[in-house]
Every structure is written in structure tokens, then in C-alpha cells.
Write a protein that holds these residues in place. Structure first.
Motif, PDB file in Angstrom:
ATOM      1  N   SER A  63     -49.024 -82.119  -5.791  1.00  0.00           N
ATOM      2  CA  SER A  63     -47.891 -81.522  -6.504  1.00  0.00           C
ATOM      3  C   SER A  63     -46.849 -80.932  -5.550  1.00  0.00           C
ATOM      4  N   LEU A  64     -46.960 -81.253  -4.280  1.00  0.00           N
ATOM      5  CA  LEU A  64     -46.023 -80.710  -3.288  1.00  0.00           C
ATOM      6  C   LEU A  64     -44.578 -81.088  -3.620  1.00  0.00           C
ATOM      7  N   GLY A  65     -43.702 -80.110  -3.636  1.00  0.00           N
ATOM      8  CA  GLY A  65     -42.295 -80.366  -3.928  1.00  0.00           C
ATOM      9  C   GLY A  65     -41.518 -80.732  -2.675  1.00  0.00           C
ATOM     10  N   LEU A  66     -40.459 -81.497  -2.875  1.00  0.00           N
ATOM     11  CA  LEU A  66     -39.646 -81.907  -1.734  1.00  0.00           C
ATOM     12  C   LEU A  66     -38.964 -80.693  -1.094  1.00  0.00           C
ATOM     13  N   THR A  67     -38.517 -79.784  -1.930  1.00  0.00           N
ATOM     14  CA  THR A  67     -37.878 -78.569  -1.411  1.00  0.00           C
ATOM     15  C   THR A  67     -38.817 -77.812  -0.489  1.00  0.00           C
ATOM     16  N   THR A  68     -40.052 -77.692  -0.901  1.00  0.00           N
ATOM     17  CA  THR A  68     -41.040 -76.989  -0.085  1.00  0.00           C
ATOM     18  C   THR A  68     -41.265 -77.717   1.239  1.00  0.00           C
ATOM     19  N   THR A  69     -41.218 -79.018   1.196  1.00  0.00           N
ATOM     20  CA  THR A  69     -41.366 -79.796   2.422  1.00  0.00           C
ATOM     21  C   THR A  69     -40.257 -79.451   3.408  1.00  0.00           C
ATOM     22  N   TYR A  70     -39.025 -79.464   2.925  1.00  0.00           N
ATOM     23  CA  TYR A  70     -37.885 -79.092   3.771  1.00  0.00           C
ATOM     24  C   TYR A  70     -38.095 -77.701   4.357  1.00  0.00           C
ATOM     25  N   ARG A  71     -38.472 -76.760   3.488  1.00  0.00           N
ATOM     26  CA  ARG A  71     -38.616 -75.374   3.945  1.00  0.00           C
ATOM     27  C   ARG A  71     -39.732 -75.234   4.963  1.00  0.00           C
ATOM     28  N   SER A  72     -40.820 -75.926   4.743  1.00  0.00           N
ATOM     29  CA  SER A  72     -41.949 -75.836   5.670  1.00  0.00           C
ATOM     30  C   SER A  72     -41.576 -76.389   7.042  1.00  0.00           C
ATOM     31  N   LEU A  73     -40.881 -77.514   7.050  1.00  0.00           N
ATOM     32  CA  LEU A  73     -40.497 -78.120   8.318  1.00  0.00           C
ATOM     33  C   LEU A  73     -39.605 -77.180   9.120  1.00  0.00           C
ATOM     34  N   GLU A  74     -38.639 -76.574   8.449  1.00  0.00           N
ATOM     35  CA  GLU A  74     -37.754 -75.647   9.150  1.00  0.00           C
ATOM     36  C   GLU A  74     -38.540 -74.431   9.657  1.00  0.00           C
ATOM     37  N   LEU A  75     -39.455 -73.948   8.826  1.00  0.00           N
ATOM     38  CA  LEU A  75     -40.271 -72.812   9.237  1.00  0.00           C
ATOM     39  C   LEU A  75     -41.086 -73.138  10.476  1.00  0.00           C
ATOM     40  N   PHE A  76     -41.702 -74.314  10.488  1.00  0.00           N
ATOM     41  CA  PHE A  76     -42.518 -74.707  11.633  1.00  0.00           C
ATOM     42  C   PHE A  76     -41.668 -74.775  12.907  1.00  0.00           C
ATOM     43  N   CYS A  77     -40.438 -75.220  12.766  1.00  0.00           N
ATOM     44  CA  CYS A  77     -39.552 -75.261  13.941  1.00  0.00           C
ATOM     45  C   CYS A  77     -39.281 -73.846  14.447  1.00  0.00           C
TER      46      CYS A  77
END
Lengths: 141, 141
Positions: B48-62
Motif C-alpha cells: 500500500s506504499l504511496g508514491l508521495t511517501t516514496t518521494y519523501r523517503s528518498l529525499e529524507l534518506f539523502c
DNA sequence: TCCTTATCGACAATCATTATCATTTAATAA
DNA sequence: TTATTAAATGATAATGATTGTCGATAAGGA
């Protein structure tokens, strides 16, 4: 480097819109401009110039070898008149100033690639980021 | 390199969504992925992972230093797990394959910059484009 | 277990860029 | 010079990637 001849030789028409866009590029040699910036400046030369036409002209000039696409970090594209002299850019992270970097180590890199891989390198892009002299000075003060 | 600890140490929560996104990056070490690609793969781990969350997670990891943004010609962003080992990329203009390029001449370039300018270089990006061995072979045949 | 609030996901909004299409016009021939 | 024709234009809609909003959910400490 005559726009009219260059266009005609490839079957394209010479229009005041294209003249305006190209004039802006020439006037800003060495300074990468976004389509938006080009449009704004070119409107001073041809006031009814559409943004769509600006985009199309820039792409056309790249295909004709009259301009080059510059790849910076940003999300927008940038264009520059093609002087034939290859160079890269240094972008100030503080004020956004762009300096030209004449040095290019692509030949050395190609050699290393040849040693380690069978990849055939035909293009490259490189940008350096950091702080320009002006911003460094004002930081100290 | 433990995601849970790294998140907690900076006051962030450890969630299955972030675990899924990070897992995809780790599993694809050395292969830059677009947010779209990451999302598709991560959905296999957390449906159920949302695309928005994916974007946010990637930026956070950076921001946390766990991932790095990769700048290629394309219009999309790319991300890679941060292994600490600096490298660049070679992109095949024919099939889109991406090879890692270990060689980096940034130190040599910095020296040349120091000679010709007072610009302080803190970051850089470089990509090579051309044709991968596979595409070169199939061209001949 | 309960609370607080960070995080989530759905959806709307935004921004740069591209496609569409009726209108205009550059370039060629009469 | 004028007529002709397809290229070029510009207004607008459409697209695609990314970001903002906000009510609902759930992580993690009390």
C-alpha cells in the motif's frame, strides 16, 4: 555564423522570432539561460513572441549546432550559443552565479574508460558547484 | 548502516514504508533508480506504499546521508544508496543502460580551478554518454 | 494501554514542457 | 508585384514529474 543562411541551408525559414531568440543567445555568450529567461529578453526584440516558439527555436538551434543545451543541477533546461569552444560551468550555491570553466579533462577520462570498459563515450556533461569569490568574501565580513 | 538506528538518532520514526524504500535502494546498489521505479519495486515489499511517501523517503534518506541524488541528462531524478564510494555514471544513449565509472578526476580539476579562479568547489556532477558494449555489438551485426 | 504527533496516502495544485490546431506569414513561382 | 502553399506561430489544452494539503493512521514514549 549567419542565422538566415544557416536556416535556409537546412530548409528552415528565417523569421523575426528566431532572429530575436538567437540574438538573445548571442548577446549572452557564456551565460546559460532558461527558456523563460530567453523569452523575457527576446520579447524586447519581438514583443509578441510566444513562449512556445521560444522553446521550439531553442531546440531547433541545438539541432542546427547553433546552440548547446547546458545541464545544471536545476530542474529547468538551459541554453547557450555554441561558440565551438567546449567548456563547463561552476555554479555558486549561494547566489546562483555561473562561471565558465575552460578546463576539461574529458580526454584523460576517456582514456581511463577505455582501459576499464568497452563503453564508447560520445558526449559528457559536468558541472561544479560551490561558492563564487563574491559570496566567499561577504561570508567573512 | 542500520536504518532504524539512523532514523531514531535524528528523531525520525522507523516505518515499514521507509524500510521498504531503503531495501529497494540497497538491493540495487550502483543502479540509479527513478522515484517511479523505486515505488514500483517497493510496493512488492509494502503493497500500500504511496508514491508521495516514496518521494519523501528518498529525499529524507539523502538528507540523512543514506542515499545520494544522481544527476543524469533525463528530466527525472534518480537515487542511489550511498556506499561512501564516490563514482560517476556512463549512460548508453541507445538502450539506457547505466555503467558505473569509478574514475574521477575531480581533484585534478579542482587544482586547475584553483589556478584560474577563486571559486571554491564543494560538489560536482559528471555523466558520460555514449554506447554500451552490447549496443555496439548489435550495431555491427 | 494510552497519547501525542510524526507519518501516511489520496488527491489537488504547481511548474516546466509538449501537443494541438486555427491563423499568419516566409519564400517561391507566376 | 501578387498568388500560392506549407512552414511557422501563438493561444490554449494536455502532459508528466514533483510538491502541498489535510484528515486518518500508527510509531514510540509515558
Amino acid at each position: 555564423m549567419n542565422l538566415e543562411k544557416r536556416l535556409h541551408s537546412r530548409g528552415y525559414r528565417y523569421t523575426p522570432q528566431r532572429e530575436a531568440v538567437f540574438g538573445v543567445l548571442k548577446e549572452n555568450e557564456g551565460k546559460p539561460l532558461s527558456p523563460e529567461e530567453v523569452h523575457e529578453l527576446a520579447c524586447k526584440r519581438f514583443s509578441s513572441l510566444g513562449l512556445t516558439t521560444t522553446y521550439r527555436s531553442l531546440e531547433l538551434f541545438c539541432d542546427l549546432g547553433l546552440a548547446t543545451r547546458v545541464h545544471l543541477h536545476g530542474d529547468s533546461h538551459y541554453y547557450e550559443v555554441n561558440t565551438g569552444k567546449h567548456h563547463h560551468h561552476m555554479v555558486c550555491l549561494s547566489c546562483g552565479a555561473i562561471e565558465i570553466l575552460e578546463a576539461c579533462l574529458i580526454e584523460e577520462l576517456k582514456e581511463r574508460v577505455r582501459d576499464g570498459s568497452d563503453f564508447l563515450v560520445t558526449e559528457h556533461c559536468m558541472s561544479l558547484f560551490g561558492y563564487c569569490p563574491g559570496c566567499l568574501t561577504s561570508r567573512k565580513g
